[in-house]
Enzyme design. Structure first.
Site, PDB file in Angstrom:
ATOM      1  CB  CYS A   1      -2.351   2.220   8.895  1.00  0.00           C
ATOM      2  SG  CYS A   1      -1.109   0.972   8.988  1.00  0.00           S
TER       3      CYS A   1
ATOM      4  CB  SER B   1       3.238   3.848  17.069  1.00  0.00           C
ATOM      5  OG  SER B   1       1.762   3.735  17.164  1.00  0.00           O
ATOM      6  CG  LEU B   2       3.431   6.353  23.789  1.00  0.00           C
ATOM      7  CD1 LEU B   2       4.781   5.400  23.918  1.00  0.00           C
ATOM      8  CD2 LEU B   2       3.805   7.569  24.472  1.00  0.00           C
TER       9      LEU B   2
ATOM     10  CB  CYS C   1      -1.312  -2.649  16.237  1.00  0.00           C
ATOM     11  SG  CYS C   1       0.495  -2.107  16.351  1.00  0.00           S
TER      12      CYS C   1
ATOM     13  CB  CYS D   1      -3.334  -1.859  12.788  1.00  0.00           C
ATOM     14  SG  CYS D   1      -2.703  -1.995  11.177  1.00  0.00           S
TER      15      CYS D   1
ATOM     16  CB  CYS E   1       2.525  -5.693   9.601  1.00  0.00           C
ATOM     17  SG  CYS E   1       3.249  -4.922  11.293  1.00  0.00           S
TER      18      CYS E   1
ATOM     19  CB  CYS F   1       1.686   7.304   3.743  1.00  0.00           C
ATOM     20  SG  CYS F   1       1.838   6.174   5.076  1.00  0.00           S
TER      21      CYS F   1
ATOM     22  CB  SER G   1       6.088   5.853  11.735  1.00  0.00           C
ATOM     23  OG  SER G   1       5.071   5.358  12.776  1.00  0.00           O
TER      24      SER G   1
ATOM     25  CG  ASN H   1      -9.131   6.727   9.145  1.00  0.00           C
ATOM     26  OD1 ASN H   1      -9.776   7.591   8.651  1.00  0.00           O
ATOM     27  ND2 ASN H   1      -7.612   6.881   8.958  1.00  0.00           N
TER      28      ASN H   1
ATOM     29  CD  GLU I   1      -2.276  -0.639   2.836  1.00  0.00           C
ATOM     30  OE1 GLU I   1      -2.991   0.309   3.034  1.00  0.00           O
ATOM     31  OE2 GLU I   1      -2.085  -1.448   3.874  1.00  0.00           O
TER      32      GLU I   1
ATOM     33  N   GLY J   1       3.427  -2.757   7.710  1.00  0.00           N
ATOM     34  CA  GLY J   1       4.666  -3.192   8.195  1.00  0.00           C
ATOM     35  C   GLY J   1       5.463  -2.342   9.073  1.00  0.00           C
ATOM     36  CD  GLU J   2       8.412  -1.308  13.397  1.00  0.00           C
ATOM     37  OE1 GLU J   2       7.569  -0.906  14.139  1.00  0.00           O
ATOM     38  OE2 GLU J   2       9.441  -0.664  13.483  1.00  0.00           O
TER      39      GLU J   2
HETATM   40  S1  SF4 Z   1      -0.211  -0.505  13.038  1.00  0.00           S
HETATM   41 FE1  SF4 Z   1       1.856  -0.629  12.058  1.00  0.00          FE
HETATM   42  S2  SF4 Z   1       3.171  -1.902  13.393  1.00  0.00           S
HETATM   43 FE2  SF4 Z   1       1.106  -2.102  13.924  1.00  0.00          FE
HETATM   44  S3  SF4 Z   1       0.239  -3.972  13.102  1.00  0.00           S
HETATM   45 FE3  SF4 Z   1      -0.346  -2.120  11.875  1.00  0.00          FE
HETATM   46  S4  SF4 Z   1       1.386  -2.033  10.439  1.00  0.00           S
HETATM   47 FE4  SF4 Z   1       2.060  -3.256  11.900  1.00  0.00          FE
END
Ligand code: SF4
Length: 362
Positions: free
Chosen positions: A345, A221-222, A117, A120, A113, A106, A198, A302, A93, A166-167
Site C-alpha cells: 500500500c 486494521s489492528l 502508520c 506504510c 493519507c 483495491c 478497511s 511487503n 493508486e 487514504g483512510e
Molecule cells: S496504512 Fe492506510 S491508514 Fe495507515 S497511513 Fe497507510 S494509507 Fe493511511
C-alpha cells in the site's frame, strides 16, 4: 476540472436534475448513466444513442474522465498496479488482483493519507486531498477498461476493497456516495456485499457505519494488540485507543446479520509484532471483548527497505496463524500479490514523488 461537472460522480437522481437543467428529457439521464457506468464509455462522442447536438451540448458543460493513467505495472502473477493522476496532479493508486473465479480491485479514497502508520509508504506523502465520489468510481471504470477493454464484458464478479491510499472513513460521504453509484443495477452493479471498507480505526465513523442500512463489509486494521505497540505502529491509536476501538467493534458486531462476520487486519512485521507472545496477546484481546464473529487477515508485510521493517519468515507466519486457530480464532493469510511491482500500500505513489524516491535511494 475547469468548471465542468464530473458526471461520473453523479447519482442517477443528480444526473436527472442535471439533464433537466440543460432542457433535456429525463430518459436522457438514464442513457448517460448507462453509458458511463454500464457501457464504461469514456467520452460523450461514443454515446451515439444521443443526438449529436446533445453530445456537443454536454461537452460544453460536463466531462466523464478526470483521471489519467500515469503508469501501469503488470506483475508476473497477473496483478496490475496503476498510478493515476487527478486533474490537479494528485497521485491516485489502484490495484487489480485476479484470482480464478473473481477479480478484486483495491482502490484509493484519498490522495496520500493523513494517518501516519509507521509501516506504510503512503504515510510519507501526508494527505494531499480527499477524492471526490467521481474520482473513486472512475478508478474502477479505468481498471476494468484496461483489463477487459472499454465496455468489455467482465467474466467474473468484481470485488472492491477500499484499502488503497487514504483512510476511507476520513472521506466518508464521498466514499458512501461512490459505493451507492457503483451498486446501481443500471451501472456497474457491484452490490455492497462485494465491497469491503478497511479503516485504521476512526471510532465515531465505525459507529456511524454500523447504522447504515445497506452497508459494505467492514475491516479494521489492528496490527498490534497492546496500546504501546499500536501507538508506535498506528499513531491513530493515540486518538482512539484499543479499548475504544474494540468496544466500538463489539457494538458493530451486534449489528451483523445472520452469517455475517467482519475482519481484523494484522500486518505482520518481522520481529516487531509477529512473535508467539503477540499471537497469544491478540487471541486474549478478542476474548476479553468477546469478539466472536471476526476473522483475522494476516498480511505479510511487503518489503520496503526505506521503512526499516522486514517481512516475517514463512514459518513464523504459519505459526502465528496456528496459535490463533488453537485459541479458536479464524485466521487467514493473505497471499502476497504483485511483490515485483511494489505492491505494498502506498509504494507506487511514494515512488512517483521525487523526494521519496530519494528516501528510497532509487
Ligand atoms: S496504512 Fe492506510 S491508514 Fe495507515 S497511513 Fe497507510 S494509507 Fe493511511
Amino acid at each position: 476540472m475547469n468548471e465542468l461537472s464530473h458526471l461520473t460522480g453523479f447519482s442517477r437522481d443528480e444526473l436527472t436534475s442535471f439533464v433537466k437543467g440543460l432542457g433535456m428529457p429525463r430518459f436522457r439521464a438514464d442513457q448517460i448513466f448507462r453509458g458511463i457506468h454500464e457501457r464504461r464509455l469514456t467520452s460523450f462522442d461514443q454515446m451515439t444513442d444521443l443526438p449529436k447536438a446533445l453530445r456537443e451540448q454536454l461537452k460544453q458543460s460536463a466531462a466523464i474522465q478526470s483521471l489519467t493513467v500515469e503508469s501501469k505495472y503488470v506483475s508476473s502473477d497477473g496483478t496490475r498496479r496503476f498510478l493515476m493522476k487527478t486533474a490537479d496532479g494528485r497521485p491516485v493508486e489502484a490495484v487489480f488482483i485476479p484470482t480464478e473465479n473473481r477479480d478484486t480491485i483495491c482502490f484509493s479514497s484519498q490522495s496520500g493519507c493523513a494517518l501516519k502508520c509507521d509501516f506504510c509508504l503512503t504515510a510519507k506523502l501526508g494527505l494531499l486531498r480527499s477524492l471526490s465520489a467521481g474520482e473513486i468510481v472512475e478508478q474502477i471504470i479505468t481498471v476494468l477498461n484496461d483489463v477487459y477493454g472499454e465496455g468489455g464484458e467482465t467474466p467474473h464478479g468484481t470485488n472492491l476493497v477500499a484499502m488503497g491510499a487514504g483512510e476511507p472513513f476520513l472521506n466518508f460521504e464521498n466514499l458512501i456516495k461512490a459505493l451507492e453509484i457503483m451498486s446501481d443495477e443500471q451501472g456497474l452493479f457491484i452490490v455492497p456485499g462485494r465491497v469491503t471498507v478497511s479503516t485504521a480505526g476512526i471510532v465515531p465513523k465505525i459507529n456511524e457505519f454500523a447504522k447504515l442500512e445497506r452497508r459494505p463489509n467492514l475491516a479494521i486494521s489492528l496490527s498490534a494488540a497492546n496500546d504501546e505497540l499500536r501507538d508506535k505502529l498506528m499513531p491513530i491509536n493515540k486518538r482512539w485507543n484499543l479499548d475504544e476501538l474494540l468496544t466500538s467493534a463489539k457494538s458493530f458486531e451486534k449489528t451483523l446479520k445472520r452469517g455475517e462476520r467482519f475482519t481484523f487486519e494484522y500486518v505482520l512485521l518481522g520481529g516487531v509484532n509477529d512473535t508467539d507472545g503477540h499471537a497469544r496477546e491478540l487471541a486474549d484481546l478478542l476474548k476479553k471483548y468477546d469478539l466472536r464473529r471476526v476473522k483475522i487477515n494476516l498480511i505479510p508485510h511487503n518489503p520496503a527497505d526505506q521503512l526499516g521493517y522486514h517481512p516475517s519468515t514463512a514459518e513464523q507466519v504459519k505459526r502465528f496463524k496456528e496459535l490463533l486457530e488453537s485459541s479458536g480464532v479464524s485466521a487467514y493469510v493473505r497471499t502476497p500479490r504483485g511483490r515485483d511491482i511494489y505492491a505494498a500500500c502506498g509504494q507506487l505513489a511514494a515512488k512517483s514523488e521525487p523526494n521519496l524516491v530519494q528516501i528510497a535511494g532509487v
